[in-house]
Design a protein around this motif. Sequence first.
Motif, PDB file in Angstrom:
ATOM      1  N   SER A 220      70.601  54.562  10.610  1.00  0.00           N
ATOM      2  CA  SER A 220      69.490  53.728  11.073  1.00  0.00           C
ATOM      3  C   SER A 220      69.885  53.027  12.358  1.00  0.00           C
ATOM      4  CB  SER A 220      69.103  52.688  10.011  1.00  0.00           C
ATOM      5  OG  SER A 220      69.947  51.563  10.077  1.00  0.00           O
ATOM      6  N   SER A 221      68.907  52.450  13.011  1.00  0.00           N
ATOM      7  CA  SER A 221      69.142  51.750  14.281  1.00  0.00           C
ATOM      8  C   SER A 221      69.938  50.464  14.084  1.00  0.00           C
ATOM      9  CB  SER A 221      67.803  51.433  14.951  1.00  0.00           C
ATOM     10  OG  SER A 221      67.027  50.592  14.115  1.00  0.00           O
ATOM     11  N   LYS A 222      70.101  50.026  12.837  1.00  0.00           N
ATOM     12  CA  LYS A 222      70.795  48.774  12.565  1.00  0.00           C
ATOM     13  C   LYS A 222      72.223  48.980  12.082  1.00  0.00           C
ATOM     14  CE  LYS A 222      66.487  46.412  11.350  1.00  0.00           C
ATOM     15  NZ  LYS A 222      65.733  45.687  10.293  1.00  0.00           N
ATOM     16  N   ARG A 223      72.621  50.244  11.927  1.00  0.00           N
ATOM     17  CA  ARG A 223      73.971  50.530  11.433  1.00  0.00           C
ATOM     18  C   ARG A 223      74.770  51.290  12.489  1.00  0.00           C
ATOM     19  NH1 ARG A 223      72.545  52.786   5.350  1.00  0.00           N
ATOM     20  NH2 ARG A 223      70.702  51.486   5.024  1.00  0.00           N
ATOM     21  N   ARG A 424      76.131  44.281  -3.064  1.00  0.00           N
ATOM     22  CA  ARG A 424      77.553  43.966  -2.915  1.00  0.00           C
ATOM     23  C   ARG A 424      77.999  43.903  -1.463  1.00  0.00           C
ATOM     24  NH1 ARG A 424      79.686  48.514  -4.989  1.00  0.00           N
ATOM     25  NH2 ARG A 424      79.953  49.321  -2.870  1.00  0.00           N
ATOM     26  N   ASP A 425      77.516  44.838  -0.627  1.00  0.00           N
ATOM     27  CA  ASP A 425      78.069  45.027   0.718  1.00  0.00           C
ATOM     28  C   ASP A 425      77.285  44.362   1.841  1.00  0.00           C
ATOM     29  OD1 ASP A 425      80.037  46.578  -0.448  1.00  0.00           O
ATOM     30  OD2 ASP A 425      78.960  48.456  -0.139  1.00  0.00           O
ATOM     31  N   GLY A 426      76.084  43.877   1.557  1.00  0.00           N
ATOM     32  CA  GLY A 426      75.297  43.242   2.611  1.00  0.00           C
ATOM     33  C   GLY A 426      74.489  44.244   3.412  1.00  0.00           C
ATOM     34  N   THR A 427      74.046  43.832   4.595  1.00  0.00           N
ATOM     35  CA  THR A 427      73.068  44.627   5.346  1.00  0.00           C
ATOM     36  C   THR A 427      73.621  45.931   5.911  1.00  0.00           C
ATOM     37  OG1 THR A 427      73.565  43.304   7.306  1.00  0.00           O
ATOM     38  CG2 THR A 427      71.671  42.629   5.984  1.00  0.00           C
ATOM     39  N   ASN A 428      74.926  45.993   6.184  1.00  0.00           N
ATOM     40  CA  ASN A 428      75.495  47.219   6.760  1.00  0.00           C
ATOM     41  C   ASN A 428      76.025  48.125   5.647  1.00  0.00           C
ATOM     42  OD1 ASN A 428      76.086  48.832   9.018  1.00  0.00           O
ATOM     43  ND2 ASN A 428      78.210  48.168   9.026  1.00  0.00           N
ATOM     44  N   PHE A 429      75.131  48.457   4.703  1.00  0.00           N
ATOM     45  CA  PHE A 429      75.541  49.231   3.536  1.00  0.00           C
ATOM     46  C   PHE A 429      75.315  50.726   3.752  1.00  0.00           C
ATOM     47  CE2 PHE A 429      71.110  48.084   3.168  1.00  0.00           C
ATOM     48  CZ  PHE A 429      70.478  49.220   2.713  1.00  0.00           C
ATOM     49  N   GLY A 430      76.067  51.536   3.017  1.00  0.00           N
ATOM     50  CA  GLY A 430      75.888  52.979   3.052  1.00  0.00           C
ATOM     51  C   GLY A 430      74.864  53.426   2.019  1.00  0.00           C
TER      52      GLY A 430
END
Length: 440
Positions: A220-223, A424-430
Amino acid sequence: MAEAVLIDLWSPQMNSQNNSIQKLLCSTLETIEKQYSVHAPFVYIMCYQTPRGKRMNKQDSLLKVISGFQSLKKGIEVVHVTSTAAALYAIKQKLDEKDLSIIKIILPAQRKASMKVFIDHLFTPVYQFEFEDLWLDCEGNNLQQIAEAQSAIHTLPAQEMELIESEIQAYLESLPGLKGELTILKSSFIPDNVFLHGFTTRTGGISYIPTLSSFNLFSSSKRRDPKAVVKENLRRLANAAGFDPETFHSVKVNHASDVWIMGKPQPESYDGIVTNQKGVTIAAPGADCIPVLFADPVKKACGAAHSGWQGTLLGVAMAIVNAMIKEYGCSVKDILVVLGPSVGPCCFKLPQESAKKFYSLDPECVRHFESSTPYIDIRRATRILLETGGILPQNIQDDSVTDHNQNLTFCTACHPDKFYSHVRDGTNFGTQIGFISIRD
């Protein structure tokens, strides 16, 4: 102001001119040092890798130039590799380690068009790039007029773009899998002689950013994971599972209950897909939300749904069932449903206003209802809605309930070694997926 500067001294011809490249580098570093007098950026120098003996001589020459720049030298790295794809990927890893995203690239003007193609494939909009021309050629001649003419080039011929894409693909294919072997979880519910299916875990891919490592299947554009890396992970999955990645379709999530009937016009966004076509693979992502697979071995039709808490309440699971009945003549009694890895009621909370909707469906879907953020069981809610719609309870697999060995429906938040988790991982998740196709 740039956080990092990339100096592109790429090409065997430029690298063959020792004196000229030293002058060029010295001039460029002087300019950088003056421009960034307070906050020195990290500087990466990208060079073509020559045979070993020449490489060491070249690196020694560059290091002598670097040693004269007091404010920059601790932040300068020379990257010697044999391809632009390898160089940029190595530099990307260094940027990601330092969480840098604003990059100036100083490069020969004739390299700008190709560099933009490489960047489009290997980076995402998280990164901001600024381009600046190198004005000297490998012999130290001033090429300002040529550079100005070259800077007008915005696109490459299709053939050159294909060569770049092939270079990137070949490089990514050469990378080793990370975090262990590629693992696919399968359900004993879905007959293997009729359907190919599975749920992915996070091992065996090439994604290296901690919260995305290693088998991330969504860009995505955010990762920071680019489409090229996700495409390579998908290629490895297709190779292991036995499907064609060129006929792979994943839902375009909008957290609702829209379903795409394959063969009809494709909506802009949807959380479910159904098909009776052989040779295509459909999939639903999940990183706490439930990837749900549907299979009718009688009519040979299947479906995939992304069921987050909102989609669950909106009835995305039964929307898939109803589409299979309407489009393919399936009987509700023949449809098998498998709930994949997803966040369990042990780890998922919602504000009480949203929790009330689950409580109305079944009080046992909510734990500690008096709390401002009760725990929610979206799997139970999904099962209730499916059973209410006519799916036989014995045709629904949620092994967090039926099998205490937890072979499939793991809690994603509780198993960081196996699964990605937004909670668990927040916004930058896989993202992992559930996939299914009808065998030929």
